[in-house]
Design an enzyme around this catalytic site. Structure first.
Site, PDB file in Angstrom:
ATOM      1  N   GLN A 204      -1.369   4.159  11.030  1.00  0.00           N
ATOM      2  CA  GLN A 204      -0.918   4.486   9.583  1.00  0.00           C
ATOM      3  C   GLN A 204      -0.484   5.903   9.751  1.00  0.00           C
ATOM      4  OE1 GLN A 204      -3.629   2.447   9.999  1.00  0.00           O
ATOM      5  NE2 GLN A 204      -3.994   1.264   8.459  1.00  0.00           N
ATOM      6  N   ASP A 244     -11.368   4.278   0.536  1.00  0.00           N
ATOM      7  CA  ASP A 244     -11.263   3.112  -0.106  1.00  0.00           C
ATOM      8  C   ASP A 244     -12.479   2.723  -1.162  1.00  0.00           C
ATOM      9  OD1 ASP A 244      -9.329   3.015   2.125  1.00  0.00           O
ATOM     10  OD2 ASP A 244      -8.873   1.270   1.315  1.00  0.00           O
TER      11      ASP A 244
HETATM   12  O1  MRU Z   1      -6.071  -0.319   5.680  1.00  0.00           O
HETATM   13  P1  MRU Z   1      -5.341   0.568   4.693  1.00  0.00           P
HETATM   14  O2  MRU Z   1      -4.042   1.239   5.377  1.00  0.00           O
HETATM   15  O3  MRU Z   1      -5.061   0.313   3.241  1.00  0.00           O
HETATM   16  O4  MRU Z   1      -6.456   1.735   4.498  1.00  0.00           O
HETATM   17  C1  MRU Z   1      -5.767   2.865   3.868  1.00  0.00           C
HETATM   18  C2  MRU Z   1      -6.898   4.064   3.850  1.00  0.00           C
HETATM   19  O5  MRU Z   1      -7.766   3.878   4.384  1.00  0.00           O
HETATM   20  C3  MRU Z   1      -6.799   5.297   2.837  1.00  0.00           C
HETATM   21  O6  MRU Z   1      -7.133   6.309   3.609  1.00  0.00           O
HETATM   22  C4  MRU Z   1      -7.315   4.845   1.851  1.00  0.00           C
HETATM   23  O7  MRU Z   1      -6.711   3.795   1.152  1.00  0.00           O
HETATM   24  C5  MRU Z   1      -7.115   6.104   0.766  1.00  0.00           C
HETATM   25  S1  MRU Z   1      -5.495   6.390   0.161  1.00  0.00           S
HETATM   26  C6  MRU Z   1      -4.806   6.811  -0.804  1.00  0.00           C
END
Ligand code: MRU
Length: 365
Positions: A204, A244
Protein backbone atom coordinates in the site's frame (compact mmCIF):
# COMPACT_ATOMS: atom_id res chain seq x y z
CA UNK A 1 -16.09 19.57 -2.94
CA UNK A 2 -12.97 17.49 -3.12
CA UNK A 3 -9.51 18.83 -2.41
CA UNK A 4 -7.34 15.97 -3.61
CA UNK A 5 -6.36 15.73 -7.22
CA UNK A 6 -5.79 13.06 -9.85
CA UNK A 7 -4.17 14.41 -13.01
CA UNK A 8 -4.97 17.86 -11.62
CA UNK A 9 -8.72 17.08 -11.33
CA UNK A 10 -10.40 17.25 -7.94
CA UNK A 11 -11.87 13.95 -6.91
CA UNK A 12 -13.09 11.89 -3.98
CA UNK A 13 -12.55 8.14 -3.60
CA UNK A 14 -16.28 7.33 -3.73
CA UNK A 15 -19.11 9.37 -5.18
CA UNK A 16 -22.79 8.85 -6.04
CA UNK A 17 -23.52 8.67 -9.76
CA UNK A 18 -27.13 7.52 -10.10
CA UNK A 19 -29.19 8.64 -7.13
CA UNK A 20 -30.00 5.63 -4.97
CA UNK A 21 -28.71 3.18 -7.57
CA UNK A 22 -24.94 3.39 -7.97
CA UNK A 23 -21.67 4.85 -6.71
CA UNK A 24 -18.34 5.08 -8.46
CA UNK A 25 -15.04 4.25 -6.76
CA UNK A 26 -11.38 4.38 -7.66
CA UNK A 27 -10.22 0.78 -8.14
CA UNK A 28 -7.18 0.73 -5.86
CA UNK A 29 -6.07 -2.70 -7.07
CA UNK A 30 -5.17 -1.13 -10.42
CA UNK A 31 -3.04 1.64 -8.89
CA UNK A 32 -0.37 2.90 -9.16
CA UNK A 33 -0.17 1.69 -12.78
CA UNK A 34 -3.68 2.53 -13.96
CA UNK A 35 -6.35 4.98 -12.77
CA UNK A 36 -9.56 3.03 -13.17
CA UNK A 37 -13.05 3.97 -12.02
CA UNK A 38 -15.47 1.18 -11.08
CA UNK A 39 -19.23 1.30 -10.63
CA UNK A 40 -20.89 -0.37 -7.62
CA UNK A 41 -24.59 -0.98 -8.21
CA UNK A 42 -25.48 -3.74 -5.74
CA UNK A 43 -24.69 -5.18 -2.33
CA UNK A 44 -22.58 -7.85 -4.05
CA UNK A 45 -20.53 -5.17 -5.85
CA UNK A 46 -19.84 -3.40 -2.55
CA UNK A 47 -18.91 -6.64 -0.78
CA UNK A 48 -16.54 -7.61 -3.60
CA UNK A 49 -14.94 -4.15 -3.61
CA UNK A 50 -14.25 -4.27 0.14
CA UNK A 51 -13.05 -7.91 0.27
CA UNK A 52 -10.77 -7.61 -2.76
CA UNK A 53 -9.50 -4.23 -1.52
CA UNK A 54 -10.62 -2.27 -4.57
CA UNK A 55 -11.55 0.06 -1.73
CA UNK A 56 -9.51 -0.10 1.45
CA UNK A 57 -8.47 1.98 4.45
CA UNK A 58 -10.65 2.05 7.55
CA UNK A 59 -12.73 5.21 6.90
CA UNK A 60 -13.34 4.39 3.23
CA UNK A 61 -14.39 0.83 4.10
CA UNK A 62 -17.00 2.31 6.45
CA UNK A 63 -18.43 4.69 3.85
CA UNK A 64 -18.46 1.99 1.15
CA UNK A 65 -20.32 -0.36 3.50
CA UNK A 66 -22.89 2.38 4.13
CA UNK A 67 -23.49 2.82 0.40
CA UNK A 68 -23.51 -0.99 0.05
CA UNK A 69 -26.35 -1.18 2.55
CA UNK A 70 -28.27 1.53 0.71
CA UNK A 71 -27.84 -0.41 -2.55
CA UNK A 72 -29.07 -3.62 -0.88
CA UNK A 73 -32.17 -1.88 0.50
CA UNK A 74 -33.04 -0.51 -2.93
CA UNK A 75 -34.17 -4.01 -3.92
CA UNK A 76 -35.51 -5.28 -0.57
CA UNK A 77 -35.84 -3.39 2.71
CA UNK A 78 -37.88 -5.44 5.21
CA UNK A 79 -36.34 -6.37 8.59
CA UNK A 80 -34.82 -9.72 7.49
CA UNK A 81 -33.26 -8.05 4.40
CA UNK A 82 -31.85 -5.22 6.50
CA UNK A 83 -30.25 -7.62 9.00
CA UNK A 84 -28.92 -9.96 6.33
CA UNK A 85 -27.27 -7.12 4.41
CA UNK A 86 -25.67 -5.75 7.57
CA UNK A 87 -24.35 -9.19 8.53
CA UNK A 88 -22.91 -9.72 5.07
CA UNK A 89 -21.15 -6.35 5.12
CA UNK A 90 -19.84 -6.71 8.69
CA UNK A 91 -18.16 -9.97 7.69
CA UNK A 92 -16.14 -8.42 4.87
CA UNK A 93 -13.18 -7.15 6.94
CA UNK A 94 -12.92 -7.77 10.68
CA UNK A 95 -10.33 -5.25 11.92
CA UNK A 96 -11.42 -1.81 10.67
CA UNK A 97 -13.85 -0.66 13.34
CA UNK A 98 -15.22 2.05 11.02
CA UNK A 99 -17.10 -0.68 9.16
CA UNK A 100 -19.07 -1.77 12.25
CA UNK A 101 -19.41 1.86 13.38
CA UNK A 102 -20.95 2.97 10.07
CA UNK A 103 -23.32 0.00 9.87
CA UNK A 104 -24.43 0.43 13.50
CA UNK A 105 -25.19 4.07 12.78
CA UNK A 106 -27.24 3.20 9.72
CA UNK A 107 -29.05 0.42 11.53
CA UNK A 108 -30.06 2.80 14.34
CA UNK A 109 -31.33 5.28 11.77
CA UNK A 110 -33.16 2.76 9.56
CA UNK A 111 -34.65 0.16 11.89
CA UNK A 112 -37.44 2.46 13.21
CA UNK A 113 -38.46 3.47 9.66
CA UNK A 114 -41.06 1.64 7.55
CA UNK A 115 -39.30 -0.52 4.92
CA UNK A 116 -40.51 1.69 2.09
CA UNK A 117 -38.56 4.66 3.48
CA UNK A 118 -35.32 2.82 4.25
CA UNK A 119 -33.45 2.83 0.95
CA UNK A 120 -33.73 6.60 0.51
CA UNK A 121 -32.82 7.24 4.17
CA UNK A 122 -29.80 4.90 3.88
CA UNK A 123 -28.61 6.70 0.76
CA UNK A 124 -28.87 10.09 2.48
CA UNK A 125 -27.11 8.79 5.61
CA UNK A 126 -24.27 7.28 3.55
CA UNK A 127 -23.81 10.66 1.87
CA UNK A 128 -23.71 12.37 5.27
CA UNK A 129 -21.12 9.86 6.47
CA UNK A 130 -18.96 10.62 3.43
CA UNK A 131 -19.22 14.38 3.98
CA UNK A 132 -18.47 14.01 7.70
CA UNK A 133 -15.42 11.88 6.92
CA UNK A 134 -14.08 14.63 4.67
CA UNK A 135 -14.60 17.28 7.34
CA UNK A 136 -13.04 15.12 10.07
CA UNK A 137 -9.99 14.44 7.93
CA UNK A 138 -9.63 18.14 7.17
CA UNK A 139 -9.68 18.90 10.89
CA UNK A 140 -7.18 16.13 11.66
CA UNK A 141 -4.90 17.73 9.10
CA UNK A 142 -5.10 21.10 10.86
CA UNK A 143 -4.71 19.55 14.32
CA UNK A 144 -1.77 17.43 13.20
CA UNK A 145 -0.09 20.43 11.63
CA UNK A 146 -0.26 22.29 14.95
CA UNK A 147 1.66 19.43 16.55
CA UNK A 148 4.17 19.11 13.72
CA UNK A 149 4.93 22.83 13.91
CA UNK A 150 6.32 22.23 17.43
CA UNK A 151 9.05 19.91 16.13
CA UNK A 152 12.50 21.56 16.04
CA UNK A 153 12.93 20.81 12.31
CA UNK A 154 9.61 22.50 11.46
CA UNK A 155 10.78 25.62 13.26
CA UNK A 156 13.53 25.71 10.62
CA UNK A 157 10.93 25.28 7.88
CA UNK A 158 11.52 21.61 7.03
CA UNK A 159 10.17 18.22 8.05
CA UNK A 160 11.30 14.66 7.34
CA UNK A 161 8.29 12.42 7.93
CA UNK A 162 7.95 8.65 7.76
CA UNK A 163 4.68 6.80 7.18
CA UNK A 164 3.51 3.22 6.77
CA UNK A 165 0.82 1.68 4.56
CA UNK A 166 -1.56 4.15 2.94
CA UNK A 167 -3.40 6.43 5.32
CA UNK A 168 -3.90 9.11 2.71
CA UNK A 169 -6.94 10.31 0.83
CA UNK A 170 -7.23 6.95 -0.92
CA UNK A 171 -7.92 5.37 2.47
CA UNK A 172 -10.65 7.88 3.31
CA UNK A 173 -13.10 9.92 1.24
CA UNK A 174 -10.69 12.85 0.92
CA UNK A 175 -7.58 14.37 2.65
CA UNK A 176 -6.60 11.16 4.49
CA UNK A 177 -5.75 10.57 8.12
CA UNK A 178 -1.95 10.34 8.60
CA UNK A 179 -1.27 12.15 5.32
CA UNK A 180 -3.68 15.01 6.11
CA UNK A 181 -1.18 16.81 8.42
CA UNK A 182 1.52 16.24 5.80
CA UNK A 183 -0.62 17.84 3.10
CA UNK A 184 -1.42 20.67 5.51
CA UNK A 185 2.30 21.19 6.25
CA UNK A 186 3.11 21.16 2.54
CA UNK A 187 0.34 23.66 1.83
CA UNK A 188 1.68 25.85 4.65
CA UNK A 189 5.01 26.12 2.85
CA UNK A 190 7.02 23.75 5.05
CA UNK A 191 9.71 21.89 3.12
CA UNK A 192 8.32 18.36 3.67
CA UNK A 193 9.87 15.09 2.62
CA UNK A 194 8.13 11.75 3.27
CA UNK A 195 9.81 8.36 3.68
CA UNK A 196 7.19 5.96 2.29
CA UNK A 197 7.40 2.43 3.60
CA UNK A 198 6.64 -0.13 0.89
CA UNK A 199 4.33 -2.11 3.26
CA UNK A 200 4.55 -5.75 2.30
CA UNK A 201 2.71 -7.84 1.35
CA UNK A 202 0.19 -5.69 -0.58
CA UNK A 203 2.48 -2.71 -0.97
CA UNK A 204 0.00 0.00 0.00
CA UNK A 205 3.05 2.27 0.30
CA UNK A 206 3.01 2.42 -3.50
CA UNK A 207 -0.47 3.97 -3.25
CA UNK A 208 0.97 6.54 -0.84
CA UNK A 209 3.79 7.33 -3.28
CA UNK A 210 1.25 7.71 -6.11
CA UNK A 211 -0.91 10.03 -4.02
CA UNK A 212 2.04 12.16 -2.95
CA UNK A 213 3.18 12.38 -6.57
CA UNK A 214 -0.26 13.62 -7.65
CA UNK A 215 -0.02 16.31 -4.96
CA UNK A 216 3.62 17.15 -5.71
CA UNK A 217 4.87 16.27 -2.21
CA UNK A 218 8.54 15.15 -2.24
CA UNK A 219 8.94 11.55 -1.07
CA UNK A 220 11.14 8.46 -1.28
CA UNK A 221 9.97 4.84 -1.17
CA UNK A 222 11.88 2.51 1.15
CA UNK A 223 11.73 -1.20 1.85
CA UNK A 224 9.94 -1.75 5.14
CA UNK A 225 13.12 -3.07 6.72
CA UNK A 226 15.05 0.16 6.00
CA UNK A 227 12.91 2.15 8.44
CA UNK A 228 14.97 1.36 11.56
CA UNK A 229 18.22 2.41 9.93
CA UNK A 230 16.82 5.76 8.75
CA UNK A 231 15.37 6.43 12.20
CA UNK A 232 18.64 5.74 14.03
CA UNK A 233 20.57 7.82 11.49
CA UNK A 234 18.50 10.87 12.46
CA UNK A 235 16.89 11.11 9.04
CA UNK A 236 13.31 11.20 10.36
CA UNK A 237 11.72 13.97 12.45
CA UNK A 238 8.47 12.10 13.13
CA UNK A 239 6.63 8.91 12.19
CA UNK A 240 2.94 9.33 11.42
CA UNK A 241 0.45 6.54 10.75
CA UNK A 242 -3.29 5.90 10.72
CA UNK A 243 -5.22 3.21 12.59
CA UNK A 244 -7.89 0.62 11.93
CA UNK A 245 -8.93 0.57 15.54
CA UNK A 246 -8.07 2.62 18.62
CA UNK A 247 -8.92 0.86 21.89
CA UNK A 248 -10.29 2.73 24.91
CA UNK A 249 -6.87 2.70 26.59
CA UNK A 250 -5.09 4.26 23.58
CA UNK A 251 -3.59 1.06 22.12
CA UNK A 252 -3.97 0.97 18.36
CA UNK A 253 -4.11 -1.63 15.63
CA UNK A 254 -2.83 -0.68 12.19
CA UNK A 255 -1.27 -2.31 9.12
CA UNK A 256 1.22 -5.03 10.03
CA UNK A 257 4.68 -3.53 10.53
CA UNK A 258 3.39 -0.43 12.32
CA UNK A 259 4.51 -1.79 15.70
CA UNK A 260 8.07 -2.33 14.46
CA UNK A 261 8.22 1.30 13.35
CA UNK A 262 6.93 2.42 16.74
CA UNK A 263 9.61 0.36 18.49
CA UNK A 264 12.34 1.73 16.25
CA UNK A 265 11.03 5.29 16.67
CA UNK A 266 11.10 4.91 20.46
CA UNK A 267 14.66 3.51 20.34
CA UNK A 268 15.73 6.46 18.19
CA UNK A 269 13.90 9.07 20.29
CA UNK A 270 11.64 10.05 17.37
CA UNK A 271 7.97 10.99 18.01
CA UNK A 272 5.38 8.49 16.79
CA UNK A 273 1.96 9.97 15.99
CA UNK A 274 -1.31 8.18 15.22
CA UNK A 275 -4.06 10.03 13.35
CA UNK A 276 -7.59 8.64 13.58
CA UNK A 277 -11.16 10.01 13.58
CA UNK A 278 -13.90 9.22 16.12
CA UNK A 279 -15.21 6.49 13.80
CA UNK A 280 -11.97 4.53 14.38
CA UNK A 281 -12.13 4.70 18.19
CA UNK A 282 -13.85 1.77 19.90
CA UNK A 283 -14.67 2.85 23.45
CA UNK A 284 -16.17 -0.61 24.06
CA UNK A 285 -12.84 -2.29 23.35
CA UNK A 286 -10.75 -2.11 26.54
CA UNK A 287 -7.25 -2.76 25.12
CA UNK A 288 -5.51 -3.52 21.85
CA UNK A 289 -5.28 -7.20 22.80
CA UNK A 290 -9.05 -7.49 22.27
CA UNK A 291 -8.95 -6.24 18.66
CA UNK A 292 -9.47 -8.90 15.98
CA UNK A 293 -6.52 -9.22 13.60
CA UNK A 294 -7.53 -10.05 10.03
CA UNK A 295 -5.77 -13.03 8.43
CA UNK A 296 -5.68 -12.58 4.68
CA UNK A 297 -5.16 -14.90 1.73
CA UNK A 298 -1.72 -16.53 1.58
CA UNK A 299 -1.47 -15.68 -2.13
CA UNK A 300 -0.86 -12.06 -1.13
CA UNK A 301 2.65 -13.29 -0.22
CA UNK A 302 3.01 -15.95 -2.88
CA UNK A 303 2.19 -13.64 -5.79
CA UNK A 304 3.39 -10.12 -6.56
CA UNK A 305 1.31 -7.73 -8.63
CA UNK A 306 2.95 -5.31 -11.03
CA UNK A 307 3.68 -4.53 -14.67
CA UNK A 308 6.13 -6.20 -17.02
CA UNK A 309 8.77 -4.19 -18.88
CA UNK A 310 6.22 -3.45 -21.63
CA UNK A 311 3.85 -1.98 -19.06
CA UNK A 312 1.40 -4.90 -19.13
CA UNK A 313 -0.17 -5.55 -15.70
CA UNK A 314 0.04 -9.04 -14.25
CA UNK A 315 0.89 -11.32 -11.37
CA UNK A 316 4.31 -12.84 -10.72
CA UNK A 317 4.73 -15.96 -8.63
CA UNK A 318 7.47 -15.63 -6.03
CA UNK A 319 6.56 -18.57 -3.80
CA UNK A 320 5.45 -22.09 -4.69
CA UNK A 321 1.78 -22.91 -4.10
CA UNK A 322 2.81 -25.57 -1.57
CA UNK A 323 4.82 -23.13 0.57
CA UNK A 324 3.15 -22.50 3.92
CA UNK A 325 2.40 -18.86 4.53
CA UNK A 326 0.94 -16.83 7.41
CA UNK A 327 -0.54 -13.47 6.51
CA UNK A 328 -1.76 -11.44 9.52
CA UNK A 329 -2.70 -8.08 8.03
CA UNK A 330 -2.43 -5.89 11.16
CA UNK A 331 -0.50 -5.59 14.39
CA UNK A 332 -0.99 -3.87 17.71
CA UNK A 333 1.03 -0.88 18.89
CA UNK A 334 0.69 -0.31 22.64
CA UNK A 335 -0.26 3.14 23.85
CA UNK A 336 3.09 3.48 25.64
CA UNK A 337 4.87 3.76 22.27
CA UNK A 338 2.55 6.47 20.92
CA UNK A 339 3.58 10.12 21.43
CA UNK A 340 0.08 11.48 20.69
CA UNK A 341 -3.24 10.56 19.14
CA UNK A 342 -4.50 13.16 16.68
CA UNK A 343 -8.26 13.27 16.11
CA UNK A 344 -10.74 15.71 14.59
CA UNK A 345 -11.17 17.20 18.07
CA UNK A 346 -7.46 17.78 18.70
CA UNK A 347 -4.45 15.86 19.98
CA UNK A 348 -4.29 13.90 23.23
CA UNK A 349 -2.15 11.44 25.13
CA UNK A 350 -2.61 7.85 24.01
CA UNK A 351 -4.48 6.76 27.13
CA UNK A 352 -8.01 6.34 28.42
CA UNK A 353 -7.81 9.70 30.16
CA UNK A 354 -6.45 11.35 27.02
CA UNK A 355 -9.27 10.01 24.84
CA UNK A 356 -11.93 10.94 27.38
CA UNK A 357 -10.56 14.48 27.57
CA UNK A 358 -11.48 14.82 23.87
CA UNK A 359 -14.68 12.76 24.04
CA UNK A 360 -16.16 13.47 27.51
CA UNK A 361 -19.55 12.18 26.34
CA UNK A 362 -18.04 8.67 26.38
CA UNK A 363 -17.41 8.87 30.12
CA UNK A 364 -19.94 6.53 31.73
CA UNK A 365 -20.55 6.01 35.47
O1 MRU B 1 -5.58 -3.36 4.75
P1 MRU B 1 -5.77 -1.90 4.46
O2 MRU B 1 -5.00 -1.42 3.28
O3 MRU B 1 -7.23 -1.53 4.41
O4 MRU B 1 -5.15 -1.21 5.73
C1 MRU B 1 -5.15 0.18 5.82
C2 MRU B 1 -4.42 0.67 6.98
O5 MRU B 1 -3.87 -0.09 7.76
C3 MRU B 1 -4.46 2.14 7.23
O6 MRU B 1 -3.27 2.55 7.82
C4 MRU B 1 -5.63 2.41 8.17
O7 MRU B 1 -6.83 1.97 7.62
C5 MRU B 1 -5.73 3.82 8.56
S1 MRU B 1 -6.22 4.76 7.23
C6 MRU B 1 -6.91 5.91 7.02
Amino acid sequence: MAVMRVNGRFTRTIWPVVDGCAVDIIDQTALPHEYRVLRLASLEDAVRAICSMQVRGAPLIGVTAAYGLALALASQADDPALHAAIETLVATRPTAVNLRWALARLQARLAPLPPVARAEAAWQEAGRLADEDVEQCRRMGDNGLQLLRLLPAAQHGRLAMMTHCNAGWLATVDYGTALAPIYAAFAAGIDVHVWVSETRPRNQGLLTAWELSEEGVPHTVIADNAAGLLLTRGEVDAVIVGADCVAANGDIVNKVGTWLKALAARAAGVPFYVVAPRSTIDFDCPTGAAIAIEERDADELRLVQGCDSAGRPGLLRQLAVAERVANPAFDMTPAALISALITERGACAASGAGLLSLYPEERHG
